[in-house]
Design a protein around this motif. Structure first.
Motif, PDB file in Angstrom:
ATOM      1  N   LEU A  28       7.075  -4.710   5.947  1.00 27.60           N
ATOM      2  CA  LEU A  28       5.683  -5.114   5.741  1.00 27.60           C
ATOM      3  C   LEU A  28       4.730  -3.931   5.917  1.00 27.60           C
ATOM      4  CD1 LEU A  28       5.623  -8.584   7.560  1.00 27.60           C
ATOM      5  CD2 LEU A  28       5.430  -8.177   5.096  1.00 27.60           C
ATOM      6  N   ARG A  29       5.029  -3.070   6.869  1.00 26.62           N
ATOM      7  CA  ARG A  29       4.176  -1.892   7.060  1.00 26.62           C
ATOM      8  C   ARG A  29       4.199  -0.986   5.830  1.00 26.62           C
ATOM      9  NH1 ARG A  29       6.358  -2.203  12.430  1.00 26.62           N
ATOM     10  NH2 ARG A  29       7.896  -0.578  11.937  1.00 26.62           N
ATOM     11  N   GLN A  30       5.323  -0.952   5.138  1.00 25.68           N
ATOM     12  CA  GLN A  30       5.436  -0.114   3.944  1.00 25.68           C
ATOM     13  C   GLN A  30       4.554  -0.603   2.800  1.00 25.68           C
ATOM     14  OE1 GLN A  30       9.550   0.178   2.773  1.00 25.68           O
ATOM     15  NE2 GLN A  30      10.248   0.737   4.827  1.00 25.68           N
ATOM     16  N   VAL A  31       4.229  -1.905   2.801  1.00 26.11           N
ATOM     17  CA  VAL A  31       3.469  -2.457   1.672  1.00 26.11           C
ATOM     18  C   VAL A  31       2.037  -2.823   2.067  1.00 26.11           C
ATOM     19  CG1 VAL A  31       5.531  -3.272   0.493  1.00 26.11           C
ATOM     20  CG2 VAL A  31       4.378  -4.792   2.117  1.00 26.11           C
ATOM     21  N   GLY A  32       1.547  -2.306   3.196  1.00 26.89           N
ATOM     22  CA  GLY A  32       0.136  -2.445   3.515  1.00 26.89           C
ATOM     23  C   GLY A  32      -0.241  -3.382   4.631  1.00 26.89           C
ATOM     24  N   PHE A  33       0.731  -4.112   5.185  1.00 28.17           N
ATOM     25  CA  PHE A  33       0.448  -4.985   6.321  1.00 28.17           C
ATOM     26  C   PHE A  33       0.509  -4.179   7.624  1.00 28.17           C
ATOM     27  CE2 PHE A  33       1.799  -7.886   3.074  1.00 28.17           C
ATOM     28  CZ  PHE A  33       1.186  -9.104   3.351  1.00 28.17           C
ATOM     29  N   SER A  34      -0.051  -4.731   8.675  1.00 26.64           N
ATOM     30  CA  SER A  34       0.113  -4.190  10.022  1.00 26.64           C
ATOM     31  C   SER A  34       0.928  -5.206  10.811  1.00 26.64           C
ATOM     32  CB  SER A  34      -1.254  -3.973  10.683  1.00 26.64           C
ATOM     33  OG  SER A  34      -1.105  -3.546  12.020  1.00 26.64           O
ATOM     34  N   TRP A  53       3.653 -12.091  13.258  1.00 28.18           N
ATOM     35  CA  TRP A  53       2.224 -12.337  13.063  1.00 28.18           C
ATOM     36  C   TRP A  53       1.637 -11.035  12.517  1.00 28.18           C
ATOM     37  CZ3 TRP A  53      -0.889 -16.243  12.569  1.00 28.18           C
ATOM     38  CH2 TRP A  53      -2.215 -16.237  12.989  1.00 28.18           C
ATOM     39  N   ALA A  54       1.448 -10.988  11.204  1.00 26.82           N
ATOM     40  CA  ALA A  54       1.111  -9.737  10.526  1.00 26.82           C
ATOM     41  C   ALA A  54      -0.326  -9.737  10.035  1.00 26.82           C
ATOM     42  CB  ALA A  54       2.059  -9.518   9.345  1.00 26.82           C
ATOM     43  N   ARG A  55      -1.022  -8.626  10.262  1.00 27.95           N
ATOM     44  CA  ARG A  55      -2.382  -8.471   9.742  1.00 27.95           C
ATOM     45  C   ARG A  55      -2.298  -8.118   8.255  1.00 27.95           C
ATOM     46  NH1 ARG A  55      -7.458  -7.680  11.887  1.00 27.95           N
ATOM     47  NH2 ARG A  55      -6.680  -7.450  14.021  1.00 27.95           N
ATOM     48  N   VAL A  56      -3.128  -8.773   7.462  1.00 29.65           N
ATOM     49  CA  VAL A  56      -3.061  -8.611   6.008  1.00 29.65           C
ATOM     50  C   VAL A  56      -3.629  -7.248   5.595  1.00 29.65           C
ATOM     51  CG1 VAL A  56      -3.282 -11.093   5.675  1.00 29.65           C
ATOM     52  CG2 VAL A  56      -5.334  -9.664   5.604  1.00 29.65           C
ATOM     53  N   PRO A  57      -3.312  -6.794   4.388  1.00 27.37           N
ATOM     54  CA  PRO A  57      -3.877  -5.530   3.905  1.00 27.37           C
ATOM     55  C   PRO A  57      -5.406  -5.540   3.930  1.00 27.37           C
ATOM     56  CG  PRO A  57      -2.062  -6.233   2.504  1.00 27.37           C
ATOM     57  CD  PRO A  57      -2.338  -7.364   3.443  1.00 27.37           C
ATOM     58  N   ARG A  58      -5.964  -4.399   4.147  1.00 22.00           N
ATOM     59  CA  ARG A  58      -7.420  -4.250   4.272  1.00 22.00           C
ATOM     60  C   ARG A  58      -8.131  -4.797   3.031  1.00 22.00           C
ATOM     61  NH1 ARG A  58     -10.105  -1.022   7.683  1.00 22.00           N
ATOM     62  NH2 ARG A  58      -8.173   0.104   8.175  1.00 22.00           N
ATOM     63  N   GLY A  59      -9.202  -5.544   3.287  1.00 17.96           N
ATOM     64  CA  GLY A  59     -10.012  -6.058   2.190  1.00 17.96           C
ATOM     65  C   GLY A  59      -9.638  -7.449   1.736  1.00 17.96           C
ATOM     66  N   TYR A  60      -8.600  -8.033   2.345  1.00 20.04           N
ATOM     67  CA  TYR A  60      -8.145  -9.358   1.946  1.00 20.04           C
ATOM     68  C   TYR A  60      -8.312 -10.347   3.098  1.00 20.04           C
ATOM     69  CZ  TYR A  60      -5.901  -7.522  -2.276  1.00 20.04           C
ATOM     70  OH  TYR A  60      -5.651  -6.947  -3.498  1.00 20.04           O
ATOM     71  N   ASP A  61      -8.379 -11.643   2.748  1.00 15.36           N
ATOM     72  CA  ASP A  61      -8.302 -12.686   3.764  1.00 15.36           C
ATOM     73  C   ASP A  61      -6.925 -13.330   3.683  1.00 15.36           C
ATOM     74  OD1 ASP A  61      -8.397 -15.275   2.063  1.00 15.36           O
ATOM     75  OD2 ASP A  61     -10.148 -14.170   1.352  1.00 15.36           O
ATOM     76  N   SER A  62      -6.591 -14.118   4.703  1.00 24.26           N
ATOM     77  CA  SER A  62      -5.218 -14.620   4.814  1.00 24.26           C
ATOM     78  C   SER A  62      -4.837 -15.565   3.679  1.00 24.26           C
ATOM     79  CB  SER A  62      -5.011 -15.301   6.174  1.00 24.26           C
ATOM     80  OG  SER A  62      -5.921 -16.366   6.346  1.00 24.26           O
ATOM     81  N   LEU A  63      -5.750 -16.447   3.274  1.00 24.46           N
ATOM     82  CA  LEU A  63      -5.411 -17.402   2.226  1.00 24.46           C
ATOM     83  C   LEU A  63      -5.220 -16.707   0.889  1.00 24.46           C
ATOM     84  CD1 LEU A  63      -4.895 -20.313   1.469  1.00 24.46           C
ATOM     85  CD2 LEU A  63      -7.365 -20.609   1.111  1.00 24.46           C
ATOM     86  N   SER A  64      -6.081 -15.740   0.568  1.00 22.77           N
ATOM     87  CA  SER A  64      -5.940 -15.048  -0.715  1.00 22.77           C
ATOM     88  C   SER A  64      -4.640 -14.262  -0.779  1.00 22.77           C
ATOM     89  CB  SER A  64      -7.138 -14.122  -0.964  1.00 22.77           C
ATOM     90  OG  SER A  64      -7.181 -13.062  -0.032  1.00 22.77           O
ATOM     91  N   VAL A  65      -4.221 -13.682   0.349  1.00 24.56           N
ATOM     92  CA  VAL A  65      -2.952 -12.956   0.365  1.00 24.56           C
ATOM     93  C   VAL A  65      -1.787 -13.915   0.181  1.00 24.56           C
ATOM     94  CG1 VAL A  65      -1.395 -11.556   1.773  1.00 24.56           C
ATOM     95  CG2 VAL A  65      -3.823 -11.019   1.714  1.00 24.56           C
ATOM     96  N   ARG A 102       9.683  -7.164  -3.732  1.00 24.44           N
ATOM     97  CA  ARG A 102       8.729  -7.941  -4.525  1.00 24.44           C
ATOM     98  C   ARG A 102       7.290  -7.590  -4.152  1.00 24.44           C
ATOM     99  NH1 ARG A 102      10.925 -14.214  -4.837  1.00 24.44           N
ATOM    100  NH2 ARG A 102      13.055 -13.770  -5.556  1.00 24.44           N
ATOM    101  N   LEU A 103       7.013  -7.512  -2.848  1.00 28.93           N
ATOM    102  CA  LEU A 103       5.648  -7.230  -2.403  1.00 28.93           C
ATOM    103  C   LEU A 103       5.238  -5.805  -2.752  1.00 28.93           C
ATOM    104  CD1 LEU A 103       5.567  -8.933   1.122  1.00 28.93           C
ATOM    105  CD2 LEU A 103       4.847  -9.871  -1.092  1.00 28.93           C
ATOM    106  N   ARG A 104       6.204  -4.909  -2.831  1.00 25.60           N
ATOM    107  CA  ARG A 104       5.908  -3.516  -3.153  1.00 25.60           C
ATOM    108  C   ARG A 104       5.322  -3.395  -4.588  1.00 25.60           C
ATOM    109  NH1 ARG A 104       8.433   0.351  -0.286  1.00 25.60           N
ATOM    110  NH2 ARG A 104      10.266  -0.973   0.046  1.00 25.60           N
ATOM    111  N   LYS A 105       5.655  -4.339  -5.433  1.00 19.06           N
ATOM    112  CA  LYS A 105       5.190  -4.291  -6.827  1.00 19.06           C
ATOM    113  C   LYS A 105       3.792  -4.861  -7.011  1.00 19.06           C
ATOM    114  CE  LYS A 105       9.955  -4.764  -8.468  1.00 19.06           C
ATOM    115  NZ  LYS A 105      10.932  -5.629  -9.198  1.00 19.06           N
ATOM    116  N   LEU A 106       3.244  -5.487  -5.958  1.00 16.38           N
ATOM    117  CA  LEU A 106       1.916  -6.082  -6.072  1.00 16.38           C
ATOM    118  C   LEU A 106       0.837  -5.013  -5.976  1.00 16.38           C
ATOM    119  CD1 LEU A 106       2.225  -9.344  -3.943  1.00 16.38           C
ATOM    120  CD2 LEU A 106       2.744  -8.984  -6.353  1.00 16.38           C
ATOM    121  N   ASP A 107      -0.270  -5.291  -6.633  1.00 17.60           N
ATOM    122  CA  ASP A 107      -1.414  -4.388  -6.583  1.00 17.60           C
ATOM    123  C   ASP A 107      -2.310  -4.795  -5.439  1.00 17.60           C
ATOM    124  OD1 ASP A 107      -3.476  -2.670  -7.041  1.00 17.60           O
ATOM    125  OD2 ASP A 107      -4.224  -3.696  -8.833  1.00 17.60           O
ATOM    126  N   TRP A 108      -2.222  -4.067  -4.338  1.00 17.47           N
ATOM    127  CA  TRP A 108      -3.073  -4.365  -3.175  1.00 17.47           C
ATOM    128  C   TRP A 108      -4.364  -3.583  -3.267  1.00 17.47           C
ATOM    129  CZ3 TRP A 108      -1.641  -8.554  -0.864  1.00 17.47           C
ATOM    130  CH2 TRP A 108      -0.281  -8.902  -0.763  1.00 17.47           C
TER     131      TRP A 108
END
Length: 389
Positions: free
Chosen positions: A311-317, A328-340, A383-389
């Motif tokens: 998860l850290r590799q694809v933008g989560f903390s 319990w992972a923090r979502v990539p910057r600029g997003y909210d939990s539901l949209s992610v 799969r998550l690595r291919k998403l545009d964050w």
């Protein structure tokens, strides 16, 4: 005339996991290959020694009748012995122990026994949604105790207004914590007991994940605190500990009058936990320190490290929890939990649980269950690595 649900039912938000499951099922029905980190349900079967004990219990005709009462003698003695061995707490097996049809059932019924309509219930958030639902169904008034990362996902008792605490009849706590994975020390529990005694509050501690510790430090029971048996009860569950989610086996221990009141509620709404399951559960707790439980803890520890690294590799903390089988992972910057969560499901066929569903302070996080095999976790990251964050 059309049916209209009661106000208490309409006042509840949609049950978090039911909504997630509906979306998951729709995706599966559409033929998509879903990787599901939603509801926490172990992917490994119940341990063979438990199955063998159940077969023997089923063959005993004495277990085929109504299991009325708070628990058969074998169950009560087994749980009493477990508590004495594990925590050094001596319980009165008749007055301070009650069998449950899963700990969720006991949590759901508790406010009916402990809360009058209109009385305040202190409910932690983010937290297990059943605490809020049970409060509303009993006619109680929930007061949300906001937990935060800055405070280790623990309540600040001094921040609860005195006028609110003085009106409270019940407070829920949960450590190891679902969804955050936070754990609590005996010193924290001492403060919690002090607070409950000061304000004459029944303290209900949900310890369903006490045996799912992923390090060397075993979580304590709140009942180890001096005086806890005067004000506190504690819920335990065999579900995650022994891969027995479908068996619905749990128990509650603690303050005798509260246990007795909950038993009276249950005697009016159910006929007890199936006696064969009670007997089998006692066998399971007799073997709590066996290799089967240790192997599952090691499995979840390894999966937590694998998932968090990915998860850290694809933008989560994300950091591995010290207990529970949730990340319990923090979502990539600029997003909210539901949209992610929606993005993961719609674009990667991955199901997670939005932290906002556990309460407002859960916003910005996603809960991932560790009940997914290693290979599927590796596929998730790809799969998550291919998403545009």
């Amino acid at each position: 005339m059309p049916f209209v649900a009661t106000e208490r039912l309409r006042s509840l938000p949609p049950y978090l996991f039911a909504d997630i499951d509906q979306k998951r099922r729709a995706a599966i029905d559409a033929g998509r290959d879903i990787i599901d980190y939603g509801v926490g349900d172990p992917d490994r079967p119940t341990h063979p020694f438990i199955i063998e004990a159940m077969v023997a219990a089923l063959q005993n005709p004495a277990n085929h009748s109504y299991p009325l009462g708070g628990g058969r003698p074998r169950f009560r003695q087994g749980i009493r012995d477990f508590f004495a061995k594990r925590y050094g707490v001596e319980l009165d097996a008749q007055r301070q122990l009650l069998a449950l049809i899963g700990s969720k059932e006991g949590i759901g019924h508790l406010p009916l026994a402990a809360v009058n309509p209109g009385q305040t219930v202190l409910v932690p958030a983010p937290g297990y949604p059943a605490y809020l639902a049970a409060t509303v169904f009993a006619g109680g008034t929930p007061h949300i105790i906001e937990l935060s990362a800055e405070n280790g996902w623990k309540p600040d008792f001094d921040a609860i207004p005195a006028e609110v605490a003085d009106k409270a009849a019940l407070m829920f706590l949960n450590y190891p914590n679902n969804p955050t994975g936070a754990t609590a020390s005996l010193s924290f529990f001492e403060r919690a007991i002090e607070f409950a005694r000061e304000h004459n509050i029944v303290l209900a501690h949900d310890a369903a994940y006490n045996e799912l510790y992923l390090g060397d430090e075993r979580p304590p029971s709140i009942l180890q605190v001096k005086g806890a048996l005067d004000v506190a009860i504690e819920f335990h569950s065999a579900s995650k500990t022994f891969n027995m989610t479908g068996w619905r086996a749990g128990f509650v221990v603690g303050q005798a009058d509260v246990i007795g009141a909950l038993a009276r509620i249950k005697s009016n709404v159910d006929s007890g936990l199936f006696a064969a399951i009670q007997e089998t559960t006692a066998v399971a707790y007799d073997n709590i320190d066996g290799p089967e439980v240790r192997t599952m803890r090691e499995l979840y520890r390894r999966r937590a490290e694998l998932l968090c690294a990915g998860l850290r590799q694809v933008g989560f903390s994300a950091e591995p929890p010290t207990a529970t089988f949730y990340v319990w992972a923090r979502v990539p910057r600029g997003y909210d939990s539901l949209s992610v969560c929606n993005k993961m499901l719609e674009e990667a066929d991955v199901v997670g649980v939005p932290g906002s569903g556990f309460g407002p302070t859960g916003e910005g996080y996603i809960r991932f269950s560790l009940s997914v095999p290693d290979a599927r976790m590796e596929e998730t990251i790809e799969r998550l690595r291919k998403l545009d964050w």
